[in-house]
Design an enzyme around this catalytic site. Structure first.
Site, PDB file in Angstrom:
ATOM      1  N   GLU A  73       0.835  -1.204   0.000  1.00  0.00           N
ATOM      2  CA  GLU A  73       0.000   0.000   0.000  1.00  0.00           C
ATOM      3  C   GLU A  73       0.875   1.260   0.000  1.00  0.00           C
ATOM      4  O   GLU A  73       0.677   2.184  -0.778  1.00  0.00           O
ATOM      5  CB  GLU A  73      -0.900  -0.043   1.239  1.00  0.00           C
ATOM      6  CG  GLU A  73      -1.477   1.271   1.685  1.00  0.00           C
ATOM      7  CD  GLU A  73      -1.427   1.400   3.203  1.00  0.00           C
ATOM      8  OE1 GLU A  73      -2.254   0.776   3.876  1.00  0.00           O
ATOM      9  OE2 GLU A  73      -0.535   2.110   3.704  1.00  0.00           O
ATOM     10  N   ASP A 130      -5.644  -3.751  -1.946  1.00  0.00           N
ATOM     11  CA  ASP A 130      -5.562  -2.296  -2.131  1.00  0.00           C
ATOM     12  C   ASP A 130      -4.156  -1.888  -2.581  1.00  0.00           C
ATOM     13  O   ASP A 130      -3.997  -1.014  -3.431  1.00  0.00           O
ATOM     14  CB  ASP A 130      -6.007  -1.527  -0.880  1.00  0.00           C
ATOM     15  CG  ASP A 130      -5.072  -1.702   0.296  1.00  0.00           C
ATOM     16  OD1 ASP A 130      -4.428  -2.762   0.401  1.00  0.00           O
ATOM     17  OD2 ASP A 130      -5.000  -0.782   1.131  1.00  0.00           O
TER      18      ASP A 130
END
Lengths: 368, 605
Positions: A73, A130
């Site tokens: 991330e 993500d």
């Protein structure tokens, strides 16, 4: 007829999966109303300061409050900010480290966690979706900005992997985004599928059709929006970081604290960044953040609707500021437009992301 | 006037003045001031007289519908209608507000208020539609989307599109249906069908088509749209939304026009359908025709896949190469097609210029897949320096286990013990196959094409894969072997403290301003820890143990990451078995016993 021929242009396939050459309607719209990320962080001084504090010389984004570790991330955020700041060398450094150190899984996804003092440094072979979305989006923006085919190819490979392996196509809620390859599906967990609504990187869904148009990113985005509107728990009516869809309706997932916490605080950031600016998208978050009994941004225990912790580093306040900017047109406070010395990675990153999002979508919040 | 009189009177007046026209036709130049004044006073006869006068002056003019319902003060709206006509909505709203301030109790006429609302909605909806904000379009539409009002067909189309693109297809379907029910203009009706084909599932479009009329000669209303309808049906087949394909006569008619059409997309559509229906021979001809007609890189992509399906890998490679720049799908296909050949255990001979071309594309696209393929090809050709060069690039770009293993083998062949030791130590705990190279009994067990082939051993080989297992020595009982193994491992430089960071970059890194120099650790660990998604290390059976993982995991994972199948319900799982890649395997989904709190602990900050 024009709709059909426009759709024909979306024909796409991979070696493994030859996608149907027609994508009806949905995907076509997504690229039309989006804005490129390149040059949306004109405050070069802010980016320079950020790099000197959080980006190692080898291109690793260092989570300073969390044992100097790194994660997919963070690498994705760094790559996005480098494109926004028009720093190709910086982008190349961060992407170079990311692929050399996190793409160890054997597929086109990144191992999510890396710890510098351990043997081996990769802590877990699982991915965090993500992180992969952020990296694929940043590569897409880099390809658009600098025309490098290697970025576009890498973006497509990652996006295809996400699209074909991490999206559950048919649920009663529409398409669902699994948070990782292992540990979240109905096969893996008694209360599965378990989702994380802050892994729905809405602005990425609007841009990934540029590299992988055969997947219905728009449908994923709409289903995510509906889930966010349904996952409202407890007196504060906020989503928990992790939700279970076992029973059909969203519930806080088993084994995770039922909190609106470090994950979920990013939901309104991604909404605003994608242009979801209606009051109903932001008012529940703004109401929770409007409490004044503590300093900074509260994390909320959902059963009681009460704060459990106050995040007092200033960067966090960029989140409510961006929500207010998006949904009410409130100007971003001047103090938030320059980074704070001494802040840690997460709030400093969120603040720069919010600034970039405001510049992209709500420039009037930055005038005065 | 007694209230009961009004309706009766209005009826007679309606008969008198022929109250038929739509509100839209009202002539705004007619001065209705006096008329509305009398009406507001309830002076029936005077209204009648003034009405007759105006009708005589302005042929076609009729009595306003709201003449008796309008409230006092509504008579003089002429300036407001002027603003309305000039689309000055903001000015109109300002003027209304001013007038309400000046005349408390004043309200605009229902006609004006309704039309203002409509105009505002229209403006907002068309603006959002113009910027493709379909969710907003659907939300703005409100009750309008229920299909009660299709007088403004342009607005109705925009709303229907917004609904269809917001996962509200049933409402869009209802709106299109309302248009077909209530509107008779043939062009509008055709356009409605065309829009529906682009936006709705074909099964819904078929229902709309059934709402068409049939003319005296018995031909269906939408016969002129036959080709569009066939396109929609083909698209439905391609999306797995239509079972059983198309009626042969219908398809033949479409193919006939596609054969002569200048539009390459027509032939391409027939080609994609043939490929989908597993008729690659047919698809090939149609894709070639589409290319000849100027088809784009996506058509070429379909052609390349068709050639692969027909076993014509060499031709597929050429097509993908030629079209690699306009569409990265083709660049990826080019890399993956030849990757499959280069990484075979005994690869075919490949012409130098083809290899050079592959190397160039690999470098330009910084492809880890291409680089490791070239690494293995060079390795199997006993060109270890070249192999190492490629493996290092592959390790910089996509350091999967097989690639690091290839890099380690190349280092071993080149007798670069220090570099080999560093590599093995870096991936201790992560890549069992690489770590096995440090163990005495697991090195070099399988002779490759560059190994001397001892006669005795070759004899025991069946030369085929089944024979390979014979080369793996059965481990001896732990005690003695463990100490032997320890010594041998130490000689191989294992374990040793190394930086855990992979430093390889191609092209080399350039500095990018001031960057962070993280503090160096006091001591690098010598014992590996457990990593989620990794199989046991090869030294574990010898009695060595690993430190707990970051989340407390102590045992190895049942299913290594590389062997995990995607979850049921993903596209991959749905199509597994139909179309598999050349290098990946997807075993049947199994439950993994690893603790779910690996995920739960993520993001503890």
């Amino acid at each position: 007829m024009t709709a059909i021929w426009r759709a024909l242009a979306l024909a796409a396939g991979t070696l493994m999966l030859i996608a149907a050459p027609f994508a009806r309607g949905h995907a076509a719209e997504s690229t039309r109303d989006t804005i490129a990320l390149h040059n949306m962080l004109p405050n070069k001084e802010a980016w320079r300061a950020y790099k000197s504090r959080f980006v190692s010389e080898s291109g690793r984004i260092v989570d300073t409050a969390n044992g100097q570790i790194s994660h997919s991330e963070g690498q994705g955020y760094g790559m996005l900010l480098a494109v926004a700041a028009d720093d190709r060398a910086g982008f190349e450094a961060i992407w170079g480290w990311t692929r050399a150190n996190l793409f160890v899984r054997g597929d086109e996804l990144a191992a999510w966690r890396w710890e510098p003092d351990r043997r081996p440094a990769v802590a877990d072979m699982n991915n965090a979706t993500d992180g992969d979305l952020l990296i694929a989006w940043a590569l897409t923006e880099a390809a658009e900005a600098w025309g490098d085919i290697s970025y576009r190819i890498a973006a497509r490979r990652i996006a295809v992997e996400i699209g074909s392996k991490l999206i559950l196509l048919k649920s009663s809620h529409g398409a669902l985004l699994l948070p990782g390859m292992a540990g979240f599906s109905a096969e893996d967990r008694a209360d599965g599928p378990v989702l994380n609504l802050s892994y729905y990187v809405f602005p990425a869904f609007a841009r990934l059709p540029l590299v992988a148009p055969e997947f219905d990113w728009g449908g994923l985005s709409r289903a995510g929006l509906r889930l966010i509107e349904k996952a409202r728990f407890g007196p504060a009516k906020l989503p928990s970081d992790w939700i279970s869809l076992k029973s059909g309706e969203p519930q806080p997932a088993e084994g995770f604290p039922a909190q609106f916490s470090y994950n979920a605080i990013r939901i309104p950031l991604y909404l605003a960044w994608a242009g979801f600016d209606q009051p109903r998208h932001h008012e529940t978050f703004l109401a929770a953040w409007d409490r004044r009994e503590g300093r900074g941004l509260p994390l909320i225990d959902l059963a009681r609707g009460q704060p459990t912790l106050w995040l007092d580093e200033r960067g966090y306040s960029a989140l409510p500021a961006l929500s207010a900017c998006a949904s009410k047109g409130t100007a971003l406070p001047r103090a938030l437009r320059t980074p704070q010395a001494g802040e840690n990675y997460y709030p400093a990153t969120l603040a720069l992301l919010a600034l970039t999002a405001a510049r992209m979508r709500y420039p009037s919040c930055l005038q005065d | 006037m007694p209230a009961g009189l009004i309706p009766m009177f209005r009826l007679s007046l309606a008969a008198l003045l022929v109250l038929t026209l739509s509100a839209a036709a009202r002539d705004r130049n007619v001065d209705e001031t006096a008329l509305r004044f009398y009406a507001a006073q309830g002076q029936v006869k005077r209204v009648e007289a003034e009405g007759k006068r105006l009708a005589a002056l302005h042929p076609g003019w009729t009595l306003p519908e709201d003449i008796w319902t309008a409230r006092p003060g509504q008579a003089d709206e002429k300036p407001l209608w002027a603003l309305f006509s000039s689309d000055d909505i903001d000015g109109l709203k300002r003027a209304i507000a001013e007038r309400r301030r000046a005349e408390p109790g004043w309200q605009p006429s229902d006609d004006l208020a309704r039309k203002l609302r409509h105009k505002e909605l229209r403006k907002a909806v068309l603006a959002k539609a113009g910027s493709a904000q379909w969710l907003s379009v659907a939300e703005l539409a409100g009750d309008f989307g229920k299909g009660s009002d299709v007088d403004d067909v342009e607005l109705a189309w925009a709303v229907a599109e917004g609904l269809a693109r917001s996962d509200r297809q049933p409402e869009a379907f209802a709106l299109y249906g309302a248009i077909l029910t209530r509107r008779s203009d043939p062009r509008e009706r055709s356009a409605t069908i065309q829009k529906a084909i682009g936006l709705l599932p074909m099964v819904d479009v078929e229902l709309l088509l059934a709402m068409g009329k049939t003319d005296a000669a018995g031909s269906p209303e939408f016969a002129a749209l036959a080709l569009d309808i066939t396109r929609g049906r083909i698209s439905a087949v391609l999306h797995d939304e239509r079972k059983g394909g198309l009626d042969p006569a219908e398809l033949a008619a479409f193919e006939a026009q596609a054969r002569t059409s200048e539009n390459a997309n027509e032939a391409a559509l027939v080609a994609w359908l043939a490929l989908k229906q597993n008729r690659p021979g047919d698809a090939l001809g149609w894709f070639k025709l589409a290319i000849a007609r100027g088809g784009d890189a996506m058509v070429a992509h379909g052609l390349a896949h068709t050639l692969l399906r027909l076993g014509k890998r060499r031709e597929a490679e050429e097509v993908a190469f030629a079209w690699r720049e306009p569409l990265v799908n083709n660049a990826i296909l080019f890399i993956d097609v030849l990757e499959g050949e280069l990484t075979q255990p005994s690869p075919p001979a490949i012409e130098p210029e083809r290899l050079a071309r592959y190397a160039r594309v690999t470098l330009d696209s910084r492809s880890g897949e291409g680089a490791q393929a070239l690494g293995w090809y060079a390795y199997n050709a006993c060109q270890f320096e070249t192999a190492l060069d490629w493996f290092q690039r592959a390790s910089a770009w996509l350091p999967k286990e097989a690639t690091i293993y290839g890099q380690a083998l190349a280092l071993q062949r080149l007798k670069r013990g220090k570099d080999l030791s560093e590599l093995i130590n870096r991936y201790d705990g992560l890549f069992p196959k690489v770590v096995a190279l440090a163990l005495p009994d697991q090195r070099n067990e399988i002779p490759g094409p560059c190994d001397p082939q001892p006669a005795a051993r070759t004899a025991s080989f069946d030369a085929g894969r089944s024979g390979l297992t014979a080369a793996i020595r059965i481990p001896q009982p732990a005690g003695t072997l463990a100490s032997d193994a320890s010594l041998a491992m130490k000689r191989a430089g294992f374990p040793a403290a190394v930086s855990p960071e992979n430093p390889l970059r191609y092209p080399g890194a350039s500095r990018s301003g001031d960057m962070l120099r993280p503090r160096a650790p006091e001591a690098r660990p010598l014992v590996a820890r457990r990593v989620g998604g990794v199989a046991p290390m090869p030294y574990e059976p010898l009695g060595f143990t690993l430190l707990p993982g970051w989340n407390g995991q102590t045992g190895p994972s049942d299913i290594a990451t590389a062997e995990r199948a995607p979850a049921r319900g993903t596209l991959w799982a749905e199509t597994a078995g139909q179309a598999q890649g050349t290098t990946r395997t997807s075993p049947a989904p199994e439950r993994e016993s690893s603790p779910a709190d690996a995920a739960a602990n993520r993001f503890r900050r």
